[in-house]
Scaffold this active site. Structure first.
Site, PDB file in Angstrom:
ATOM      1  N   ASN A   1       5.750  -1.568   3.376  1.00 30.45           N
ATOM      2  CA  ASN A   1       4.692  -2.138   4.205  1.00 30.45           C
ATOM      3  C   ASN A   1       3.876  -3.097   3.355  1.00 30.45           C
ATOM      4  O   ASN A   1       2.955  -2.700   2.638  1.00 30.45           O
ATOM      5  CB  ASN A   1       3.807  -1.026   4.777  1.00 30.45           C
ATOM      6  CG  ASN A   1       4.519  -0.206   5.818  1.00 30.45           C
ATOM      7  OD1 ASN A   1       4.700  -0.649   6.953  1.00 30.45           O
ATOM      8  ND2 ASN A   1       4.958   0.986   5.428  1.00 30.45           N
ATOM      9  N   GLU A   2       4.240  -4.360   3.425  1.00 24.89           N
ATOM     10  CA  GLU A   2       3.642  -5.377   2.579  1.00 24.89           C
ATOM     11  C   GLU A   2       2.264  -5.787   3.105  1.00 24.89           C
ATOM     12  O   GLU A   2       1.873  -5.419   4.218  1.00 24.89           O
ATOM     13  CB  GLU A   2       4.558  -6.598   2.515  1.00 24.89           C
ATOM     14  CG  GLU A   2       5.930  -6.336   1.910  1.00 24.89           C
ATOM     15  CD  GLU A   2       5.899  -6.174   0.387  1.00 24.89           C
ATOM     16  OE1 GLU A   2       4.806  -5.949  -0.174  1.00 24.89           O
ATOM     17  OE2 GLU A   2       6.960  -6.267  -0.256  1.00 24.89           O
TER      18      GLU A   2
END
Length: 635
Positions: free
Chosen positions: A167-168
C-alpha cells in the site's frame, strides 16, 4: 486472544509524542523471538479451544527470524500448524511461483516447507492472474479471508515510503485487495534482490489498508537505522495517506516492535529530556549538548543558561551549575576525540587521547566485509596507520564476487583469453557470460573469476597505500558463497576462520564495519561473526590488550555525540583516499548494489567525511577538510 505483554511495561505511556504502542529491543533477534512467541501462543490457544487460527503474513527481510523461530518451535516443541490458515499480504505481478524472487517461493523457503500446515490452507496472491481477471480475483481474495473468519493476527513490515504490504503513498483508508503500481523508492529497495532496478516488477497485488486494519491484532516489525525516519513519522506524525502506515494509529490493538536502530529517531530516544525527567549520564549530557547546538545553530561555548532552560534541559543545568561550566566540559570532551594518531601517539600523555600510547608500534587488524570497505570507510585512517609505522593487516571477510557485473567479468575473461588462446576454461567462461542474463546464477568458475577480479583490485588499492601483499588476507567466509543475494546463516566454519586470523595476528587494535545499513545485510553478518569470535577468544591473554574500533560504511555515519575517535584528513589525504577507491574499478560507473543513492561510493564518502568535519567545526572546534569517525566496542 493470547498476547505477549512486551516489556518494559508501560513504555508507551512514557511519552506524549507517540500515537502507536511500541516496544524496543536491543536487536532484531530478541525482538523476533518475542513476536514468534506471541504467534505460537495464539496458535496453541486457538487449538486448545478447537478454533481455527487465521494469520496474515508478510515477506521481506523483517519477518525471516520470526519464521525461523516458528520452524524451530514446530520441530523441537511440537507447535502444530494443522489448524492454521494463512493469507499473505502481497505478490509481485507478473510473477511466476517458481521465480526465486516471488513471495510464493519466499514463504515456502522460509516457513511452509518446514511445518505441517496443509497446502489448501495457504493463501498467497497469484502473480500470474491475467490482467483482465484481476478485479474479480482480488474480490475473491477478500471474500476468502472473510469466509475463514477474518484475520486473527496480521504481521507487517514497513517500507521507507511508509508502505504496509504494498500500500504505497496515496492509498485510501478503505482500500481492499487490489493491483497497485510500486513507488520508485520501493523498487530501489528491492533492486539488490533483482540484481538491478530494471528487473524489479512495476506492479503488485496487495491486501488493502482496510483489509490490514480488519485484523484483530496487528504487529509491525521495524529493524535498522534506515527505517528510523519513517518509524518516527508513523508513530509520532499525523494520519496521512502519504504515509500509509499512519492509518494504524486508529487500530485498537496494534504494536510496533522495533530494534534500537529503528527506534533511534523517536523523541524518547533522540531527545528524552523533552519527554520528561531523565538521568543525565555522561553520554546523555553529550548527546543533549550536541542536539542543542544543532537546534540553535550555535557552537558549544556560545550556549547560554537561557538556551538550556528554554529547551527542556534545566535539570541538567541545575546539576552542572552553569552553562559556562557545562560548555567548557563538553567542549573538552569533543576536543579529546580528535586525533591524528589513530594507533596512539608515542611517548605522549594519553590520558585524554582516544588511543593508548603503548605499545608505540601496534599490530592492527582491519576487517573489511567487502573488498573495498576498508578504503571507502577508513582509507585515510588506514593510510595514517601505515605511515606511522604500525604493523597493519587487512582481512577481507567475503569475496564480493556477486557485486561484479557480467559485463565486467566478460571484459576480464576476454582479455585473458586473448593472451591464452588455447584455454578451454576461458572459452567456457566467455561463452557462459555471453549467453547468461543478470538473474541467472553464476557457475562456480564464473564466481571464482569475479572473486579474483575483486582480489586484484584490493591488492592494487592497498599497494597504492604502501601495504605489503603479505599483510592482505582473503577469508572468503562460507556464508557468503551462495552465488545469490540471499546468504547462508553463520556457521562454526565462518567463526573458525575469523578466530584463526585474529589468533594469527594477535592484534592490539581491530577495526571493523559497524554499519548495518548496507542493502543486503553482509555488513551485519560480518559484524556478528566478529562478535562471536571475540566472545570465544576473550580468554586469550593477548585479547586483554586488544581494542576494537567500529567504522561505518558508505550509507550512514556515527552521530557526533557517539564518536569516540575522529581522525582528521588534509585535502591531500582526501585525494589519496579517492585514488585508492578508484582501484576498485568494477564498483564504479554503475555499481550493482547502489542503495538509494545514485552517486559513486567515493562521492558519498567524501561528502560524509567533509560533513563530519563540518559538524565539529560548527561546534566551535578545529577546522579540518574531512574526518573519519570511530566508536569503540567494549567487548
Amino acid at each position: 486472544m493470547s498476547q505477549i505483554n512486551y516489556q518494559p511495561a508501560g513504555q508507551f505511556e512514557e511519552t506524549r509524542f507517540e500515537k502507536i504502542h511500541n516496544v524496543q529491543f536491543s536487536d532484531s533477534q530478541s525482538a523476533s523471538l518475542e513476536v514468534a512467541a506471541e504467534i505460537a501462543a495464539l496458535i496453541r490457544e486457538k487449538a486448545a479451544n478447537n478454533e481455527p487460527c487465521v494469520l496474515g503474513l508478510a515477506t521481506g527481510s523483517s519477518p525471516i527470524k520470526v519464521y525461523d523461530e516458528l520452524v524451530r518451535l514446530h520441530r523441537e516443541e511440537g507447535l502444530s500448524f494443522k489448524h492454521v490458515t494463512t493469507f499473505n499480504l502481497d505478490e509481485y505481478h507478473p510473477m511466476t511461483r517458481e521465480n526465486i524472487q516471488s513471495y510464493h517461493y519466499f514463504m515456502h523457503e522460509h516457513l511452509f516447507d518446514h511445518i505441517d500446515i496443509p497446502a489448501q490452507q495457504i493463501n498467497i496472491p497469484d502473480g500470474q492472474v491475467k490482467t483482465e481477471d484481476l478485479h474479480q480475483y482480488c474480490l475473491g481474495y477478500e471474500e476468502k479471508i472473510q469466509q475463514a473468519g477474518g484475520l486473527d493476527f496480521q504481521l507487517l513490515g514497513i517500507g521507507r515510503t511508509g508502505h504496509i504490504g504494498f500500500n504505497e503513498p496515496g492509498s485510501h483508508y478503505n482500500s481492499g485487495t487490489r493491483m497497485i503500481t510500486l513507488d520508485y523508492i520501493t523498487r530501489v529497495d528491492a533492486a539488490p534482490s533483482f540484481l538491478g532496478i530494471e528487473n524489479v516488477p512495476r506492479k503488485a497485488i496487495t491486501m488493502g489498508i482496510a483489509t490490514v486494519r480488519s485484523a484483530k491484532r496487528v504487529v509491525l516489525m521495524g529493524w535498522g537505522q534506515h527505517k528510523a525516519e519513517i518509524i518516527k513519522e508513523t508513530v509520532e506524525g499525523t494520519i496521512d495517506s502519504h504515509v500509509p502506515a499512519t492509518y494504524l494509529q486508529d487500530h485498537p490493538n496494534c504494536t510496533f516492535v522495533l530494534d534500537d536502530e529503528a527506534a533511534s529517531e523517536l523523541t524518547r530516544n533522540k531527545s528524552p529530556w523533552l519527554v520528561g525527567p531523565c538521568t543525565w549520564t555522561d553520554s546523555l549530557k553529550r548527546k543533549g549538548v550536541v542536539w542543542l547546538c544543532g537546534l540553535l545553530n550555535k557552537s558549544i561555548l556560545r550556549l547560554t543558561d537561557e538556551d538550556y532552560n528554554n529547551h527542556g534541559m534545566s535539570a541538567l543545568l541545575a546539576e552542572e551549575g552553569s552553562a559556562y561550566d557545562l560548555n567548557i566540559k563538553m567542549f573538552n570532551v569533543l576536543q579529546h576525540t580528535i586525533t591524528g594518531w589513530p594507533g596512539g601517539k608515542p611517548n605522549a600523555d594519553d590520558s585524554n587521547r582516544p588511543e593508548r600510547s603503548k605499545p608505540s608500534s601496534k599490530r592492527v587488524l582491519i576487517f573489511s566485509p567487502h573488498p573495498d570497505d576498508d578504503v571507502i570507510s577508513m582509507g585515510g585512517t588506514l593510510d595514517r596507520l601505515i605511515e606511522q609505522g604500525h604493523e597493519v593487516h587487512v582481512a577481507y571477510q567475503t569475496s564480493g564476487n556477486i557485486a561484479v557485473s557480467n559485463a565486467e567479468a566478460l571484459k576480464f575473461a576476454r582479455t585473458a583469453r586473448s593472451l591464452y588462446k588455447d584455454s578451454d576454461s576461458l572459452d567456457t567462461i566467455c561463452k557462459e557470460l555471453d549467453q547468461k542474463d543478470d538473474l541467472q546464477l553464476d557457475s562456480p568458475a564464473v564466481r571464482k573469476l569475479k572473486g579474483e577480479i575483486r582480489r586484484q583490485e584490493s591488492y592494487g588499492a592497498t599497494r597504492f597505500l604502501g601495504l605489503h601483499h603479505n599483510h592482505i588476507h582473503f577469508l572468503d567466509l562460507p556464508f557468503y558463497e551462495t552465488g545469490t543475494i540471499k546468504k547462508n546463516k553463520l556457521t562454526e566454519a565462518d567463526i573458525s576462520i575469523m578466530k584463526g586470523i585474529i589468533d594469527q595476528i594477535k592484534p592490539h587494535q581491530i577495526y571493523a564495519a559497524g554499519d548495518l545499513a548496507d542493502p543486503h545485510g553482509t555488513h551485519q553478518v560480518c559484524l556478528e561473526a566478529l562478535f562471536q569470535s571475540l566472545d570465544q577468544l576473550k580468554g586469550k591473554e593477548y585479547m586483554l590488550d586488544c581494542w576494537v574500533w567500529l567504522y561505518r560504511g558508505a550509507w550512514h555515519e556515527w552521530d557526533l555525540h557517539e564518536i569516540q575517535m575522529a581522525v582528521p584528513m588534509s585535502p591531500d589525504q582526501v585525494l589519496k583516499k579517492r585514488r585508492a577507491i578508484y582501484f576498485h574499478q568494477t564498483q564504479k560507473d554503475g555499481v550493482m548494489f547502489q542503495g538509494d543513492d545514485s552517486r559513486e561510493f567515493w562521492m558519498r564518502v567524501e561528502e560524509r567525511n567533509a560533513t563530519t568535519a563540518k559538524r565539529y567545526r560548527d561546534m566551535g572546534l578545529a577546522d579540518y577538510a574531512a574526518m573519519e569517525a570511530f566508536v569503540r566496542y567494549n567487548q
